[in-house]
Design a protein around this motif. Structure first.
Motif, short mmCIF file in Angstrom:
data_model
loop_
_atom_site.label_atom_id
_atom_site.label_comp_id
_atom_site.label_asym_id
_atom_site.label_seq_id
_atom_site.Cartn_x
_atom_site.Cartn_y
_atom_site.Cartn_z
N GLU A 1 4.02 2.87 -4.98
CA GLU A 1 5.59 2.34 -5.09
C GLU A 1 5.77 1.37 -3.79
N TYR A 2 4.49 1.15 -3.01
CA TYR A 2 4.54 0.06 -1.91
C TYR A 2 3.67 -1.00 -2.23
N GLY A 3 4.01 -1.51 -3.49
CA GLY A 3 2.94 -2.50 -4.05
C GLY A 3 3.20 -3.90 -3.12
N SER A 4 4.32 -3.88 -2.47
CA SER A 4 4.19 -5.06 -1.61
C SER A 4 3.22 -4.96 -0.41
N PHE A 5 2.89 -3.86 -0.01
CA PHE A 5 1.96 -3.52 0.94
C PHE A 5 0.68 -3.93 0.45
N ARG A 6 0.37 -3.60 -0.69
CA ARG A 6 -0.77 -3.77 -1.15
C ARG A 6 -0.93 -5.08 -1.24
N ASP A 7 -0.14 -5.98 -1.68
CA ASP A 7 -0.26 -7.48 -1.96
C ASP A 7 -0.50 -7.87 -0.45
N PHE A 8 0.42 -7.63 0.50
CA PHE A 8 0.02 -7.87 1.85
C PHE A 8 -1.45 -7.82 2.33
N ASP A 9 -1.81 -6.54 2.29
CA ASP A 9 -3.18 -6.19 2.67
C ASP A 9 -4.21 -6.77 1.80
#
Lengths: 664, 203
Positions: free
Chosen positions: A15-23
């Motif tokens: 659900e924290y996909g944006s963090f995945r993208d950032f990472d």
């Protein structure tokens, strides 16, 4: 390069996909690690790790992302991204934990609503937290601060824990970050407080409104050994692994090389607390990022046009670079290319590694790529020591491969390898030699049968016995030499000796054998075997051809015609013997065969002994032939041979074999 | 570069595959040093390979990811770009068009899409390619037959002699009154073509 963090984008929940993208953005698309250091291709704006980009470009000359053609000169460093990554790496774990916290708290809140019994909740939550601690420490992000450091630290940073923390407030997250930062950089936290605060936090979480010292339980995080931390005594920046020693030595001044140029700085200090102003001050004056970076001014290496370089030039270049220069050109070329990659990637780093470390890396690379599966190792491009190691399983090689800092492989080691190889395969060599001996013997005997069946089959037996004896001698002498000396004589040498002695053996012991070896050059080979005496004529003619001395032949004829005494014949053989050794032996053997025919077995035995001597000391040949000659006085043979039309055999060096009519 | 780097990256790739539940791709480590793996994926829907699960042998070179992994099908596949004998694959990204940013997962997905869109003009198996170009329908039938025979998705629950044959066809033919064994052999000979099997049984 060798930190073992196995973090990836999946550390963040879905659900924290944006963090995945950032990472993911901060990771190298090639090695999937955090960019270290970042290089960007100016032509297409694609980026990657320094080493990965350089390697790709040297291997394929393309951008790894878009396959756009690229050149190493287009690579540019982006230190901004490097700084971001540094901070992000140090705080990543905290972000993860905050996310985890939030999840748990959401659950707890629901539980709170449902259940009014707080005490039991606290207990539950505590145990949950404990288990989480263990998980975190197993997680493996090694770049964070540790308990050990917070132990040393003296000051406790104060923080407010609000319910906003639980309400997805990023700023509040950053508060947590601040705490962890202060642990790692300035030692503002106390470990004891951490423990207490765990409890506080638990209460906070449940009560949702209390404030307190919001240090956290992230204290299990360990910094990597290469990380720089501040010495608690003298405030110098010291590598963690050197810290203990540094303090033991009463804080001596560290050399500037060890001074970190850029330690992680806390950018997440968004809290507007006035308490933090002093902390800021401290940081500004103590944090090394404010200091000018100590830049490695080393010039980057350029790749070379290998085609234009000779092997010796390339070797010299390698030597100048202080990297191993063994192997053939292709290997050196690959090694140089790889070294340029490693070296340039190292130049991009803030803390360049030592030359020795680079060479070790290079060695490891070479070992992996050329020793096992690469086609290169199958050719001779690799030094003998490496090469033979594949046969000598694990013998002597471990010392070579494992972390010894020796760059070059010494000659001694190579010699050792040779020796051990020779010794371990001695039985194999011996076996092969025996096999060949046997094979030759078989051929000989079969041929002898062919030739001698026609004329005198009884001779064959004697000859065979003789060959056996003789071969035994020559075999022994050749075999023992390399073993006795026990020096690093190459396989080849052994073989060569063997073949030499084989030649001697054939030439010396057996005229028919010699004739056989010339078979291809002789136009009418069958003629030679017509009579026994033809053997003799053959060989004498051989001599004659070698020396191109027809006078010898004439003399021979004279002797035979005049029924001259044994004295004369000896003279002839003296002359002949001056020509060359092998032919001498042939002659000698001819006389032996003669004797075989004429004399009894007792005589044969004598000759065997004599032949042995000949084999051992070829200089004495003349004398022996004399003896043989004198003892026999067989002029009839010589007569016969002069009557026969001789066939001139070519030697191995002479291409043509001619048949020369003999004049009477 | 070094073995550590390879194993790190392979570990991440495996994790990547594990996390992705939408693709049917799977990776399995065969030996300990991460250099030999086995990948598998479901045949793409709407193709003759639909019902199959295809296993690919993966060998990781020492200089991975700067060199492409070596892949070949362990499952027999009837496809113009895959050798029906050796399982060798003709796919550009496994050769010249490889870039280090590709992963095993992306390659396996590419293989899957290769099954969807064969390229008979750049064939690996010329005979299959000719078949594909000359008689597409017959090719599809053969490919499907191979798929159900050699790459059954799940273990076949019927009798052993019915492996690879269409259950409904068998039932239909048996209802027609033909002998079961001859029905099976007829279906096998005609590669599950019901009409051809009837012809064969009558003729």
């Amino acid at each position: 390069m060798f930190d073992f963090d196995l973090t990836d984008i999946y550390d963040f929940p879905e659900e924290y996909g944006s963090f995945r993208d950032f990472d993911n953005l901060l990771r190298c698309p090639i090695c999937k690690e955090f960019l270290n250091p970042t290089l960007i291709l100016t032509s297409c704006q694609h980026y990657g790790c320094s080493y990965c980009m350089r390697k790709t470009i040297t291997e394929m000359n393309i951008c790894p992302m878009c396959r756009h053609s690229a050149d190493a000169t287009e690579l540019q460093k982006v230190s901004l991204i490097d700084d971001i990554i540094k901070i992000y790496k140090n705080n990543r774990k905290i972000i993860l934990e905050l996310i985890e916290f939030k999840k748990k708290n959401n659950n707890n809140r629901i539980n709170n609503v449902l259940d009014t019994k707080q005490d039991s909740k606290i207990d539950n939550h505590k145990s949950e937290l404990d288990s989480k601690d263990i998980n975190l420490s197993d997680d493996g992000d090694t770049t964070m601060a540790t308990i050990a450091l917070s132990d040393i630290s003296s000051q406790v940073g104060t923080n407010e824990k609000n319910d906003t923390f639980l309400n997805d407030n990023i700023e509040q997250n950053s508060n947590g970050d601040f705490n962890s930062k202060s642990v790692s950089n300035n030692g503002n936290n106390d470990n004891d407080n951490n423990d207490n605060n765990n409890n506080n936090n638990n209460v906070d979480i449940i009560d949702n409104n209390q404030s307190g010292n919001s240090s956290h339980e992230f204290s299990s995080i360990q910094p990597s050994d290469d990380e720089f931390v501040q010495c608690p005594l003298c405030l110098q920046n010291i590598q963690v692994k050197r810290l203990n020693r540094h303090m033991d030595l009463n804080c001596p001044k560290e050399s500037p090389l060890n001074d970190p140029s850029n330690n992680s700085l806390n950018f997440f200090m968004s809290s507007s607390k006035s308490d933090n102003d002093s902390a800021w001050k401290n940081k500004i004056f103590s944090n090394p990022i404010v200091k000018p970076k100590i830049k490695n001014k080393t010039q980057k290496l350029r790749s070379l046009a290998y085609n234009l370089l000779t092997e010796s030039k390339l070797r010299k270049i390698l030597k100048d670079l202080k990297i191993p220069s063994h192997g053939d050109k292709i290997l050196m070329q690959k090694r140089h290319a790889e070294y340029v990659n490693i070296f340039n990637a190292n130049c991009d780093l803030d803390h360049p590694k030592s030359h020795q470390r680079l060479v070790e890396e290079l060695k490891r690379w070479e070992k992996i790529n050329f020793e096992t599966s690469s086609p290169f190792s199958k050719h001779n491009s690799f030094p003998k020591s490496f090469f033979s190691s594949r046969h000598n399983n694990g013998h002597n090689i471990s010392a070579n491969s494992s972390g010894s800092s020796q760059n070059d492989i010494d000659l001694e080691e190579i010699n050792k390898e040779h020796q051990s190889y020779l010794q371990s395969h001695k039985s194999d060599f011996d076996y092969l030699i025996k096999q060949i001996k046997k094979r030759e013997k078989k051929k000989d005997s079969s041929e002898d049968k062919e030739t001698s069946d026609k004329n005198e089959p009884e001779d064959l037996i004697d000859l065979d016995i003789f060959y056996d004896e003789h071969s035994h001698i020559s075999f022994n002498s050749s075999k023992e030499k390399p073993i006795k000396n026990n020096k690093s004589i190459k396989n080849k040498v052994v073989r060569k000796k063997q073949s030499d002695s084989d030649d001697e053996y054939y030439e010396g012991s057996k005229p028919s054998k010699k004739a056989r070896s010339h078979k291809t050059n002789v136009k009418t080979p069958t003629k030679r075997y017509n009579t026994r005496s033809s053997h003799i004529t053959l060989d004498i003619n051989d001599d004659k051809q070698n020396s191109e001395d027809f006078s010898n032949m004439k003399r021979n004829e004279e002797i035979s015609n005049n029924n001259s005494s044994s004295h004369n014949t000896i003279e002839v053989y003296e002359v002949l013997s001056s020509e060359n050794e092998s032919t001498e032996k042939n002659k000698e053997m001819n006389y032996d065969t003669k004797e075989h025919k004429n004399d009894t077995n007792n005589n044969d035995n004598n000759h065997i002994v004599e032949i042995k001597e000949v084999q051992n000391n070829s200089i004495d040949n003349i004398d022996i032939t004399k003896k043989v000659k004198e003892s026999n006085h067989n002029n009839e043979e010589i007569e016969n041979k002069s009557v026969e039309p001789p066939i001139v055999l070519s030697d191995e060096d002479v291409i043509m074999g001619d048949k020369i009519e003999q004049k009477e | 570069m070094a073995a550590i780097q390879i194993s790190k990256r392979i570990t991440k790739e495996i994790k990547d595959v594990l996390k992705d539940k939408e693709s049917t791709v799977e990776l399995k480590i065969i030996d300990d040093n991460f250099q030999h793996l086995e990948g598998s994926f479901d045949g793409p829907e709407g193709t003759p390979y639909e019902d199959g699960r295809f296993v690919v042998d993966i060998e990781i070179p020492n200089n991975y990811p700067f060199k492409p992994p070596k892949m070949k099908f362990l499952t027999m596949v009837y496809h113009p770009n895959i050798s029906s004998q050796t399982g060798a694959i003709c796919l550009d990204i496994l050769k010249d068009n490889w870039t280090p940013t590709y992963t095993l997962k992306t390659v396996l997905i590419s293989l899957r899409s290769l099954l969807t869109t064969p390229e008979p003009n750049d064939p690996q198996d010329a005979q299959v390619a000719r078949h594909y170009l000359s008689d597409r329908k017959d090719f599809d039938r053969t490919a499907h037959y191979w798929t159900v025979t050699y790459a059954p998705k799940k273990t076949f629950d019927g009798p052993a002699d019915e492996i690879g044959l269409d259950k409904n066809s068998i039932a239909t033919l048996c209802e027609m009154g033909f002998d079961r064994i001859s029905v099976l052999s007829a279906l096998r000979a005609t590669q599950n073509d019901l009409e051809a099997a009837v012809q064969k049984l009558i003729g």
